[in-house]
Design an enzyme around this catalytic site. Sequence first.
Site, PDB file in Angstrom:
ATOM      1  CD  GLU A 105     -73.314  39.006  51.141  1.00 48.71           C
ATOM      2  OE1 GLU A 105     -72.841  38.887  49.988  1.00 48.71           O
ATOM      3  OE2 GLU A 105     -72.955  38.304  52.110  1.00 48.71           O
ATOM      4  CG  ASP A 118     -66.436  44.503  56.446  1.00 49.12           C
ATOM      5  OD1 ASP A 118     -65.291  44.519  56.923  1.00 49.12           O
ATOM      6  OD2 ASP A 118     -66.713  43.939  55.378  1.00 49.12           O
ATOM      7  CG  HIS A 152     -69.327  40.375  49.414  1.00 44.90           C
ATOM      8  ND1 HIS A 152     -69.558  39.055  49.753  1.00 44.90           N
ATOM      9  CD2 HIS A 152     -68.153  40.701  50.000  1.00 44.90           C
ATOM     10  CE1 HIS A 152     -68.567  38.625  50.510  1.00 44.90           C
ATOM     11  NE2 HIS A 152     -67.692  39.604  50.669  1.00 44.90           N
TER      12      HIS A 152
HETATM   13  C1  GLP Z   1     -65.134  39.321  53.300  1.00 43.53           C
HETATM   14  C2  GLP Z   1     -65.074  40.796  53.758  1.00 43.53           C
HETATM   15  C3  GLP Z   1     -64.748  41.706  52.623  1.00 43.53           C
HETATM   16  C4  GLP Z   1     -63.633  41.072  51.841  1.00 43.53           C
HETATM   17  C5  GLP Z   1     -64.138  39.864  51.110  1.00 43.53           C
HETATM   18  C6  GLP Z   1     -63.058  39.056  50.437  1.00 43.53           C
HETATM   19  O1  GLP Z   1     -66.323  38.693  53.591  1.00 43.53           O
HETATM   20  N1  GLP Z   1     -66.224  41.301  54.413  1.00 43.53           N
HETATM   21  O2  GLP Z   1     -64.419  42.987  53.126  1.00 43.53           O
HETATM   22  O3  GLP Z   1     -63.137  41.987  50.890  1.00 43.53           O
HETATM   23  O4  GLP Z   1     -64.961  39.082  51.927  1.00 43.53           O
HETATM   24  O5  GLP Z   1     -62.279  38.372  51.360  1.00 43.53           O
HETATM   25  P1  GLP Z   1     -60.907  37.716  51.023  1.00 43.53           P
HETATM   26  O6  GLP Z   1     -59.958  38.835  50.747  1.00 43.53           O
HETATM   27  O7  GLP Z   1     -60.532  36.923  52.231  1.00 43.53           O
HETATM   28  O8  GLP Z   1     -61.114  36.870  49.823  1.00 43.53           O
END
Ligand code: GLP
Length: 238
Positions: free
Chosen positions: A137, A67, A132
């Site tokens: 979402e 993404d 998510h």
């Molecule tokens: C973000 C990304 C995801 C990620 C998730 C968790 O918004 N789009 O791909 O896996 O949220 O993020 P983090 O690893 O910083 O907790």
Amino acid sequence: MKVIITKNYDDLSKEAFKVMKDVLDEKGNAVLGLATGSSPEGLYAQMVEDHKKNGTSYQDVVTYNLDEYVGIDRNDPQSYYTFMNDHLFKDIDINPENTHVPYGDTAEDAKKYDDAVKGVDIQLLGIGRNGHIGFNEPGTPFDERTHIVELTESTRDANKRFFDNDINKVPTKAISQGIGTVMDAKKVLLIANGADKADAVKAMIEGPVDVNCPASVLQNHPDCVVIIDEAAASKLSQ
Ligand code: GLP
């Protein structure tokens, strides 16, 4: 779904690296599906260290990221494109032409990226506090392909730490591989750490397979490994 619980984040990153390395050892031209966020930082550090120490080569490896935000420049410090260069690509011998991070804000951009994502050998995932994956979402249909997403308040709030702690600076939209795209990967590796992921982890592993927890779809994947630390596992019933 195979679940591995580790003592802490450091051990989680080492376990995740073993899974990744097995794929790389088996196939020198593996196709890796990569993720951003804090969760994979330790794994990427392991990959860089291994490359430098043991010479594991990424010359024939191809990557597709999950993404990217809409509305910020590729070279913005907060873009996922920059994140991948900073945390992995610049420190391994991968050919920049073999790395792909989605970009764009139209259905056409999304379709083009989706058509390109082919034959992913391992898809790395983190999980959001609301369950998510990528930027899919809650409520996203399980067969959705790469698409433009309106980010939820919860996700923008969780990510404001990268934007001077100001939610108003967090983009409102993103381009994300869909759950259908993610589920096409031959193997999925999801990593999660910390107590703020415990509810999402419980819903993913023990809850019903339901669009309200996008990650629960992974219960249906034929080869999914989930690696979590004790804090993220703290709400599991067994
Ligand atoms: C973000 C990304 C995801 C990620 C998730 C968790 O918004 N789009 O791909 O896996 O949220 O993020 P983090 O690893 O910083 O907790």
